[in-house]
Scaffold this motif. Structure first.
Motif, PDB file in Angstrom:
ATOM      1  N   ASN A 120      -2.562   6.948   9.375  1.00 52.23           N
ATOM      2  CA  ASN A 120      -1.761   7.946   8.675  1.00 52.23           C
ATOM      3  C   ASN A 120      -0.401   8.172   9.327  1.00 52.23           C
ATOM      4  N   TYR A 123       1.491   5.203   7.986  1.00 52.33           N
ATOM      5  CA  TYR A 123       1.771   5.296   6.551  1.00 52.33           C
ATOM      6  C   TYR A 123       2.875   6.301   6.247  1.00 52.33           C
ATOM      7  N   TYR A 127       6.426   5.563   4.704  1.00 54.35           N
ATOM      8  CA  TYR A 127       6.687   6.116   3.382  1.00 54.35           C
ATOM      9  C   TYR A 127       7.974   6.930   3.356  1.00 54.35           C
ATOM     10  N   SER A 150       5.881   3.974  -1.519  1.00 52.98           N
ATOM     11  CA  SER A 150       4.454   4.138  -1.266  1.00 52.98           C
ATOM     12  C   SER A 150       3.699   2.831  -1.461  1.00 52.98           C
ATOM     13  N   ALA A 153       4.470   0.769   1.790  1.00 48.66           N
ATOM     14  CA  ALA A 153       3.782   1.382   2.931  1.00 48.66           C
ATOM     15  C   ALA A 153       2.276   1.152   2.839  1.00 48.66           C
ATOM     16  N   MET A 154       1.693   1.260   1.652  1.00 46.62           N
ATOM     17  CA  MET A 154       0.258   1.082   1.516  1.00 46.62           C
ATOM     18  C   MET A 154      -0.142  -0.385   1.612  1.00 46.62           C
ATOM     19  N   TYR A 157      -0.401  -0.794   5.254  1.00 45.81           N
ATOM     20  CA  TYR A 157      -1.576  -0.068   5.751  1.00 45.81           C
ATOM     21  C   TYR A 157      -2.861  -0.806   5.398  1.00 45.81           C
TER      22      TYR A 157
END
Length: 338
Positions: A120, A123, A127, A150, A153-154, A157
Motif C-alpha cells: 500500500n 501503490y 498513484y 491507478s 500503479a496497480m 503492484y
C-alpha cells in the motif's frame, strides 16, 4: 580552486562519477561538491514529500485496516473454496471455530501484514505521483488522470504482490502450511514451478487494474461533484467536510464495483487454490480460467458465482467507510508539515 570549473578540463577527462573525481572535488572545493549533492538530494526529497506522505498514509491506514478485516477475508476464502456445498457467513464461521478455534481466523495473517504495509505504501505513492504527472503533462480530466494512474500503479503492484496473495489464499483455505512469507512462495515455486503464479496473473490484472481504476476514477469524479460541500467561498478547504465527502464518494464507487465483480472474485480464488494433483493435496494442478468457470457452472450452478457475497459486502462496506477518511486525514496532516 574554490571557483566553479569544468570537470572535464580540470580532471583531464576522468568520469564525473568516479571516486577520484569525487576526492578531487571535495579537496579542491572544500566540500562544496558534497554540499551541492546533499542540497540536490534535499530538493528531490522535498519535491516528492507529498507523494511520500501519500505512501505513508496508505501504508499505515491499510495495514491497520487489513489486519482488522483479515478474519472476514479468511471466511470469504473458505466459502469460495468450498465446491461441495453452500455456506453462509455464520455457518462457515461456526465450522471454522469448531475445527481450529480462533487460530482458524488468523491463517495467512503474516502475509497480510507484509503485503499491507509495503504494497500500500508503494501503490499510493505511485498513484499520487502518476496522477499529478498525468494531469500536468497531458490534456486529461480529473477522472482520466485517476483512471490511468491507478491502472499503472496497480499493474506494478499486482506484478509483485500476486505470488504472496496466492500463498495467503492457500494458507487461509488450508492447502499450504503456515510458514514464512518468502519460504512459502519458494515452496510453491519449487514444487509447482511458475504455473500457479502465471495462471492467476491474467485474472488478477483484469480484476485489480480495472476494478481499482474504475473505483478510484469514480471516487475522484464523485468527490469533484461534491467539492462545493467542502470548498469555502475564500477558496480554503473545510477539512471535516472534505473527509465526509471523501468517505461518501469512495463508498459509492466501491459498492458499485464490488457488485459487478463478485463472479471474478470467485474465479480468482479457485485459480489460486488450483486442483489436487496426482501427488497429493499439497502439490496442486493449475487450471485455466475457462476450465474453472465450466466446472463451477456444471457442478455447482450459476448461484455459486455469488459465493462469499456477504463477506465481500461486509469488507466493501468496511473499506468504504473506515480507511479512506483516515487515509485522507493522515495525508493532510503530513503534507501540512512541509
Amino acid at each position: 580552486m574554490g571557483q566553479s570549473v569544468s570537470i572535464q578540463s580540470s580532471f583531464h577527462g576522468k568520469s564525473e562519477h568516479s571516486p577520484a573525481v569525487a576526492a578531487d572535488m571535495i579537496g579542491s572545493d572544500r566540500g562544496g561538491y558534497m554540499r551541492r549533492a546533499l542540497s540536490g538530494a534535499k530538493e528531490k526529497l522535498r519535491a516528492n514529500s507529498a507523494y511520500i506522505a501519500a505512501g505513508i498514509s496508505g501504508g499505515v491506514t491499510f495495514f491497520t485496516a487489513d489486519l482488522l478485516i483479515h478474519p472476514i477475508d479468511t471466511i470469504r476464502a473458505r466459502i469460495q473454496a468450498e465446491s461441495r456445498q453452500f455456506y453462509s457467513l455464520q455457518s462457515m464461521a461456526r465450522s471454522m471455530y469448531a475445527d481450529k478455534g480462533l487460530n482458524a481466523f488468523t491463517r495467512g495473517i503474516s502475509t497480510t501484514m507484509f503485503l499491507s504495509m509495503t504494497g500500500n505504501f508503494f501503490y499510493f505513492f505511485a498513484y499520487d505521483k502518476l496522477r499529478i504527472e498525468f494531469a500536468e503533462n497531458y490534456p486529461l480530466s480529473v477522472e482520466s488522470s485517476s483512471f490511468f494512474s491507478s491502472i499503472v500503479a496497480m499493474w506494478l503492484y499486482t506484478l509483485v504482490a500476486n505470488p504472496f496473495e496466492l500463498l495467503r489464499t492457500r494458507i487461509q483455505v488450508g492447502v499450504s502450511p503456515q510458514i514464512g512469507v518468502f519460504s512459502g512462495v519458494a515452496s510453491i515455486f519449487n514444487s509447482e514451478g511458475f504455473a500457479p503464479f502465471l495462471g492467476t496473473y491474467r485474472m488478477k490484472f483484469l480484476y485489480d487494474t480495472l476494478g481499482v481504476a474504475i473505483t478510484f476514477g469514480l471516487y475522484e469524479k464523485f468527490r469533484e461533484f461534491a467539492s462545493p460541500m467542502f470548498v469555502r467561498e475564500d477558496g480554503e478547504v473545510d477539512e471535516n467536510k472534505y473527509i465526509i465527502a471523501s468517505a461518501a464518494s469512495f463508498f459509492s464507487a466501491n459498492v458499485l464495483v464490488t457488485l459487478l465483480s463478485m463472479p471474478v472474485s470467485l474465479l480468482i480464488t479457485r485459480l489460486q487454490i488450483g486442483a489436487e494433483g496426482a501427488e497429493g493435496p499439497t502439490r496442486r494442478r493449475q487450471l485455466s480460467a475457462m476450465e474453472v468457470f465450466r466446472d463451477i457452472w456444471h457442478n455447482e450452478g450459476a448461484r455459486s458465482l455469488g459465493k462469499g457475497w456477504s463477506a465481500r459486502l461486509i469488507m466493501t462496506l468496511y473499506y468504504s467507510t473506515f480507511p479512506m477518511p483516515v487515509y485522507e486525514a493522515i495525508k493532510l496532516r503530513l503534507t501540512s508539515l512541509h
